[in-house]
Design a protein around this motif. Structure first.
Motif, PDB file in Angstrom:
ATOM      1  N   UNK A  48       0.818  -1.208   0.000  1.00  0.00           N
ATOM      2  CA  UNK A  48       0.000   0.000   0.000  1.00  0.00           C
ATOM      3  C   UNK A  48       0.856   1.264   0.000  1.00  0.00           C
ATOM      4  N   UNK A  49       0.297   2.297  -0.560  1.00  0.00           N
ATOM      5  CA  UNK A  49       0.858   3.642  -0.404  1.00  0.00           C
ATOM      6  C   UNK A  49       0.018   4.279   0.705  1.00  0.00           C
ATOM      7  N   UNK A  50       0.499   4.194   1.927  1.00  0.00           N
ATOM      8  CA  UNK A  50      -0.244   4.736   3.062  1.00  0.00           C
ATOM      9  C   UNK A  50      -0.230   6.264   2.982  1.00  0.00           C
ATOM     10  N   UNK A  51      -1.404   6.846   3.092  1.00  0.00           N
ATOM     11  CA  UNK A  51      -1.537   8.303   3.047  1.00  0.00           C
ATOM     12  C   UNK A  51      -1.525   8.830   4.475  1.00  0.00           C
ATOM     13  N   UNK A  52      -0.680   9.828   4.708  1.00  0.00           N
ATOM     14  CA  UNK A  52      -0.547  10.422   6.037  1.00  0.00           C
ATOM     15  C   UNK A  52      -0.829  11.910   5.926  1.00  0.00           C
ATOM     16  N   UNK A  53      -1.631  12.426   6.859  1.00  0.00           N
ATOM     17  CA  UNK A  53      -1.894  13.862   6.907  1.00  0.00           C
ATOM     18  C   UNK A  53      -1.292  14.406   8.198  1.00  0.00           C
ATOM     19  N   UNK A  54      -0.391  15.386   8.039  1.00  0.00           N
ATOM     20  CA  UNK A  54       0.277  16.019   9.183  1.00  0.00           C
ATOM     21  C   UNK A  54       0.337  17.517   8.932  1.00  0.00           C
ATOM     22  N   UNK A  55      -0.091  18.293   9.882  1.00  0.00           N
ATOM     23  CA  UNK A  55      -0.085  19.756   9.777  1.00  0.00           C
ATOM     24  C   UNK A  55      -0.783  20.239   8.510  1.00  0.00           C
ATOM     25  N   UNK A  56      -1.866  19.570   8.133  1.00  0.00           N
ATOM     26  CA  UNK A  56      -2.643  19.954   6.963  1.00  0.00           C
ATOM     27  C   UNK A  56      -2.049  19.509   5.638  1.00  0.00           C
ATOM     28  N   UNK A  57      -0.848  18.950   5.636  1.00  0.00           N
ATOM     29  CA  UNK A  57      -0.191  18.473   4.413  1.00  0.00           C
ATOM     30  C   UNK A  57      -0.332  16.956   4.330  1.00  0.00           C
ATOM     31  N   UNK A  61       3.607   7.001   2.098  1.00  0.00           N
ATOM     32  CA  UNK A  61       4.707   6.142   2.512  1.00  0.00           C
ATOM     33  C   UNK A  61       4.485   4.788   1.842  1.00  0.00           C
ATOM     34  N   UNK A  62       5.502   4.284   1.152  1.00  0.00           N
ATOM     35  CA  UNK A  62       5.396   2.969   0.488  1.00  0.00           C
ATOM     36  C   UNK A  62       5.556   1.874   1.541  1.00  0.00           C
ATOM     37  N   UNK A  63       4.529   1.040   1.672  1.00  0.00           N
ATOM     38  CA  UNK A  63       4.519  -0.046   2.649  1.00  0.00           C
ATOM     39  C   UNK A  63       4.378  -1.367   1.896  1.00  0.00           C
ATOM     40  N   UNK A  64       5.263  -2.311   2.191  1.00  0.00           N
ATOM     41  CA  UNK A  64       5.197  -3.629   1.542  1.00  0.00           C
ATOM     42  C   UNK A  64       4.773  -4.679   2.559  1.00  0.00           C
ATOM     43  N   UNK A  65       3.492  -4.714   2.834  1.00  0.00           N
ATOM     44  CA  UNK A  65       2.950  -5.718   3.739  1.00  0.00           C
ATOM     45  C   UNK A  65       3.315  -5.478   5.189  1.00  0.00           C
ATOM     46  N   UNK A  66       2.789  -6.319   6.040  1.00  0.00           N
ATOM     47  CA  UNK A  66       3.010  -6.200   7.477  1.00  0.00           C
ATOM     48  C   UNK A  66       1.679  -6.134   8.204  1.00  0.00           C
ATOM     49  N   UNK A  67       1.649  -5.376   9.292  1.00  0.00           N
ATOM     50  CA  UNK A  67       0.448  -5.258  10.115  1.00  0.00           C
ATOM     51  C   UNK A  67       0.244  -3.815  10.543  1.00  0.00           C
ATOM     52  N   UNK A  68      -1.018  -3.483  10.805  1.00  0.00           N
ATOM     53  CA  UNK A  68      -1.367  -2.195  11.376  1.00  0.00           C
ATOM     54  C   UNK A  68      -2.121  -2.456  12.674  1.00  0.00           C
ATOM     55  N   UNK A  69      -1.773  -1.682  13.693  1.00  0.00           N
ATOM     56  CA  UNK A  69      -2.446  -1.796  14.975  1.00  0.00           C
ATOM     57  C   UNK A  69      -2.816  -0.390  15.448  1.00  0.00           C
ATOM     58  N   UNK A  70      -4.053  -0.250  15.921  1.00  0.00           N
ATOM     59  CA  UNK A  70      -4.512   1.019  16.479  1.00  0.00           C
ATOM     60  C   UNK A  70      -4.948   0.751  17.913  1.00  0.00           C
ATOM     61  N   UNK A  71      -4.358   1.522  18.837  1.00  0.00           N
ATOM     62  CA  UNK A  71      -4.792   1.423  20.231  1.00  0.00           C
ATOM     63  C   UNK A  71      -4.309   2.649  20.989  1.00  0.00           C
ATOM     64  N   UNK A  72      -5.144   3.115  21.904  1.00  0.00           N
ATOM     65  CA  UNK A  72      -4.802   4.247  22.771  1.00  0.00           C
ATOM     66  C   UNK A  72      -4.239   5.437  22.001  1.00  0.00           C
ATOM     67  N   UNK A  73      -4.899   5.818  20.916  1.00  0.00           N
ATOM     68  CA  UNK A  73      -4.538   6.983  20.104  1.00  0.00           C
ATOM     69  C   UNK A  73      -3.137   6.865  19.484  1.00  0.00           C
ATOM     70  N   UNK A  74      -2.722   5.621  19.230  1.00  0.00           N
ATOM     71  CA  UNK A  74      -1.445   5.349  18.576  1.00  0.00           C
ATOM     72  C   UNK A  74      -1.683   4.367  17.435  1.00  0.00           C
ATOM     73  N   UNK A  75      -1.132   4.700  16.270  1.00  0.00           N
ATOM     74  CA  UNK A  75      -1.173   3.805  15.108  1.00  0.00           C
ATOM     75  C   UNK A  75       0.244   3.279  14.914  1.00  0.00           C
ATOM     76  N   UNK A  76       0.367   1.966  14.912  1.00  0.00           N
ATOM     77  CA  UNK A  76       1.668   1.343  14.682  1.00  0.00           C
ATOM     78  C   UNK A  76       1.574   0.498  13.418  1.00  0.00           C
ATOM     79  N   UNK A  77       2.462   0.782  12.479  1.00  0.00           N
ATOM     80  CA  UNK A  77       2.569  -0.035  11.269  1.00  0.00           C
ATOM     81  C   UNK A  77       3.876  -0.806  11.383  1.00  0.00           C
ATOM     82  N   UNK A  78       3.751  -2.125  11.479  1.00  0.00           N
ATOM     83  CA  UNK A  78       4.905  -3.016  11.497  1.00  0.00           C
ATOM     84  C   UNK A  78       5.026  -3.560  10.085  1.00  0.00           C
TER      85      UNK A  78
END
Length: 133
Positions: A48-57, A61-78
């Motif tokens: 995936x090409x993960x889309x990130x929005x920071x400071x309005x921009x 990020x090119x991601x080649x597989x793995x895992x995504x975890x969301x918990x306690x207002x934290x997103x972790x992409x392994x």
């Protein structure tokens, strides 16, 4: 605007660690959009090409597989691999794309692993999309 922590990590290094406003990625069950205070969530990721929005921009990020975890207002992409736009060698990605397309076009070759060639093509296309953004 409200933010959340985004950490993108590979076996080799920490690729990114910042407060962001939004993340969109392609999980196994489809695209997922994550905003601050998202419910807990875990899923395998596709290439995936993960889309990130920071400071309005926005950036990718090119991601080649793995895992995504969301918990306690934290997103972790392994991720198996992850590359920021400035890290991508466009010429190398174009060469990888051509090689994968050639393998997929050669239907007469019995030794060609078509699934592997398809994944290589997806990775190259994703790297080109991110690198040229």
């Amino acid at each position: 605007m409200s933010t959340m922590q985004l950490d993108i990590v590979t076996p080799e290094r920490k690729v990114y660690s910042e407060q962001v406003e939004m993340v969109i990625a392609r999980a196994e069950e489809g695209d997922i959009g994550i905003l601050p205070h998202h419910a807990p969530y875990v899923s395998p990721l596709k290439v995936t090409a993960a889309k990130v929005k920071k400071d309005g921009e926005e950036f990718f990020v090119a991601i080649s597989g793995g895992f995504i975890e969301v918990r306690e207002n934290t997103v972790t992409i392994l991720a198996e691999t992850a590359e920021m736009p400035g890290e991508i060698d466009i010429e190398r990605a174009e060469s990888a794309k051509r090689r994968a397309e050639e393998r997929l076009a050669d239907h007469k070759q019995e030794h060609v692993d078509f699934k592997r060639a398809e994944i290589a093509l997806q990775k190259a296309i994703t790297r080109l999309r991110v690198g040229k953004s």
